[in-house]
Design a protein around this motif. Structure first.
Motif, PDB file in Angstrom:
ATOM      1  N   ALA A 129       0.835  -1.210   0.000  1.00 50.71           N
ATOM      2  CA  ALA A 129       0.000   0.000   0.000  1.00 50.71           C
ATOM      3  C   ALA A 129       0.867   1.256   0.000  1.00 50.71           C
ATOM      4  N   CYS A 130       1.952   1.244   0.796  1.00 54.55           N
ATOM      5  CA  CYS A 130       2.841   2.417   0.847  1.00 54.55           C
ATOM      6  C   CYS A 130       3.462   2.671  -0.519  1.00 54.55           C
ATOM      7  N   GLN A 131       3.885   1.577  -1.152  1.00 56.35           N
ATOM      8  CA  GLN A 131       4.537   1.756  -2.446  1.00 56.35           C
ATOM      9  C   GLN A 131       3.545   2.239  -3.496  1.00 56.35           C
ATOM     10  N   ALA A 132       2.311   1.760  -3.406  1.00 61.41           N
ATOM     11  CA  ALA A 132       1.285   2.214  -4.353  1.00 61.41           C
ATOM     12  C   ALA A 132       1.017   3.709  -4.148  1.00 61.41           C
ATOM     13  N   LEU A 133       0.944   4.125  -2.885  1.00 54.50           N
ATOM     14  CA  LEU A 133       0.686   5.544  -2.614  1.00 54.50           C
ATOM     15  C   LEU A 133       1.857   6.394  -3.119  1.00 54.50           C
ATOM     16  N   TRP A 134       3.071   5.912  -2.879  1.00 56.45           N
ATOM     17  CA  TRP A 134       4.266   6.632  -3.352  1.00 56.45           C
ATOM     18  C   TRP A 134       4.212   6.824  -4.867  1.00 56.45           C
ATOM     19  N   ARG A 135       3.917   5.721  -5.559  1.00 56.90           N
ATOM     20  CA  ARG A 135       3.877   5.805  -7.035  1.00 56.90           C
ATOM     21  C   ARG A 135       2.823   6.810  -7.496  1.00 56.90           C
ATOM     22  N   ARG A 136       1.710   6.832  -6.797  1.00 55.10           N
ATOM     23  CA  ARG A 136       0.635   7.776  -7.155  1.00 55.10           C
ATOM     24  C   ARG A 136       1.110   9.218  -6.945  1.00 55.10           C
TER      25      ARG A 136
END
Ligand code: ME8
Length: 501
Positions: A101-108
């Motif tokens: 989830a953290c990595q997805a938010l970062w990418r966004r």
């Protein structure tokens, strides 16, 4: 949509203390209240396991970080049982779904143009896991300290930044358009002036240690632990796969020490990722212990497990929310806890119940008398009680809710003394029974609205009142219990204690 309520996720650098129990207790009472009102709730708590502070604590304990986190996180999970918390989920930031989830938010955030690579140079307090500006610090004996009292050290390393500076105006319009976004109002004003003074871009990665979530495509960086930690509120509701089911959260309950992260960084991250901010952030005050700041070095940390063993769970739960206006700082003392247990729970409330129920055993053959006409003065104190409690709890004013309940209990005590139903048995038995029936109805309301605060004891009181399981809701209070209902023999529910010296 269920009401999504959260606590902070607690650092696993040390075992839980009364401050942690307090925050989660507040959310527990809200969660239980809304369920009692027939509403669906998703109540989340958990542990914050990354960052330099935890990495250092693990090293000091001589354990690999994951093993150390497993052990301390378990202590926080055990606390939920000790304190009778009804959380629906418990999240840990070391879980793979949270890394994702953290990595997805970062990418966004990156895709939306809010992240850039630079160099951080400045002050950092590991204890707070926070950056500070030079003008916020004070110096003693050559060491610089943050306003929280944590020592700071100079950090210089490559870092990714979040363009926080670009969000000041949008944050200010968020605060302006939603006056109850941050409560209490005094704290809201502090946040407002902080943001009005201007925001700097925020360093959101570190390279000098590795215990954290790796930055996508640049694994020499781990994410800043606060970006990682705040994201837990999204992970727990299925982000990035199912982000809209429970989001936005209705309430993030936090201590005043971490309001800045929740009221400034978090809504900025969310808006930058095209997600709505939470509905409310409530910052409560801090406890001192017998007048002293609670700290490990002073050796005065209050262990909630020992406290519950000594005083019983429900008196502790009651005291914590009764003693201090919620939002303000307060002082814990064994004397005040004992005084409230004796005067309010045992005398005012417990005795009222015991006298009423004992008289019903003797004067009414252990059966509930017929319905009472709503003619007595104190009925006005009781009939609107649930609505008053609901209103106070909707703005997290636990002490006001309890004040309403105890005002009604006091009125019922005045009533029983004035009516003297024990004497009416001879002079006017019908009236005597009507008075007891009225008191029984009142006790049922008291025990029901106090259930979220003292679940175990109030369940026992509802047993003694003969209230069937399916009638233990707020809605059921509108339907009188049938005359003739069997009443079990009563027993006292709160034992008085010696006052400590
Ligand atoms: O800050 N009185 O975790 P933490 C009242 N991991 N409340 C107290 C207290 C006291 N004396 N001491 C602590 C963190 N608290 C981060 C949070 S959230 C995304 C990350 C409570 O273990 C209070 O709620 O330091 C405070 O905010 C929380 O414990 C801090 O717990």
């Amino acid at each position: 949509m269920p009401r999504y309520l959260t606590t902070p996720i607690y650092y696993v650098n040390d075992k839980p203390h009364i401050g942690h129990a307090y925050t989660t207790l507040a959310v527990d009472v809200l969660a239980r209240w809304y369920r009692l009102a027939g509403e669906e709730v998703f109540f989340l708590t958990g542990t914050d396991e990354h960052g330099q502070k935890v990495e250092r604590a693990a090293a000091a304990a001589g354990l690999p970080p994951q093993q150390f986190c497993d052990e301390v996180s378990q202590a926080f999970r055990d606390l939920t049982t000790t304190m009778g918390f009804s959380n629906d989920a418990f999240i840990r930031t070391t879980e793979p779904r949270h890394h994702a989830a953290c990595q997805a938010l970062w990418r966004r955030l990156e895709a939306n143009g809010h992240i850039y690579l630079g160099h951080y140079e400045g002050w950092y307090a590991v204890r707070d896991e926070a950056f500070y500006a030079e003008d916020e610090l004070t110096e003693r004996d050559g060491v610089k300290y943050a306003p929280s009292g944590a020592p700071v050290a100079w950090v210089k390393e490559p870092s990714y930044f979040f363009r926080l500076s670009a969000w000041a105006d949008k944050l200010l319009s968020l605060y302006e358009s939603r006056p109850d976004f941050i409560l209490p109002l005094g704290r809201r004003n502090e946040v407002l002036s902080f943001v009005k003074a201007g925001l700097q871009d925020l360093s959101i990665s570190r390279t000098s240690f590795s215990w954290g979530v790796k930055v996508p495509d640049d694994p020499s960086h781990v994410m800043y632990v606060w970006l990682d930690a705040l994201t837990n509120y999204l992970t727990a509701v299925g982000y990035p796969n199912d982000p809209t089911a429970l989001w936005p959260a209705e309430l993030h309950m936090v201590g005043k020490d971490i309001l800045r992260f929740h009221a400034i960084y978090w809504p900025a991250f969310l808006m930058a990722a095209d997600l709505p901010p939470p509905r409310r952030i409530f910052a409560h005050g801090w406890w001192t212990n017998e007048g002293q700041k609670i700290s490990k070095s002073l050796g005065n940390v209050i262990d909630p497990v020992a406290l519950v063993e000594e005083f019983g769970l429900d008196p502790v739960r009651y005291f914590l929310l009764r003693e201090v206006p919620f939002g303000q700082d307060g002082d814990f003392s064994r004397r005040s806890l004992t005084l409230r247990l004796n005067a309010e729970l045992a005398d005012a409330f417990g005795n009222l119940a015991n006298r009423t129920l004992s008289l019903l055993q003797r004067n009414s053959d252990a059966m509930l008398p017929g319905e009472v006409p709503p003619d007595s003065l104190w009925v006005e104190h009781v009939s609107g009680l649930a609505a008053k409690v609901a209103q106070a709890l909707d703005v997290q004013q636990f002490h006001i809710a309890l004040e309403h309940i105890f005002a009604a209990i006091r009125a019922a005590n005045v009533h029983i003394t004035e009516q003297a139903p024990w004497a009416l048995k001879k002079t006017d038995p019908a009236r005597g029974l009507a008075v007891l029936r009225g008191l029984h109805d009142a006790l049922r309301v008291f025990a029901t609205v106090l259930t979220p605060f003292m679940p175990t004891t109030m369940a026992a009181m509802l047993d003694q009142l003969g209230v069937p399981d399916d009638a233990r809701t707020l809605a059921a209070l509108a339907t009188p219990l049938p005359a003739g209902l069997a009443l079990p023999p009563p027993a006292p529910l709160f034992a008085k204690r010696e006052l400590p010296a």
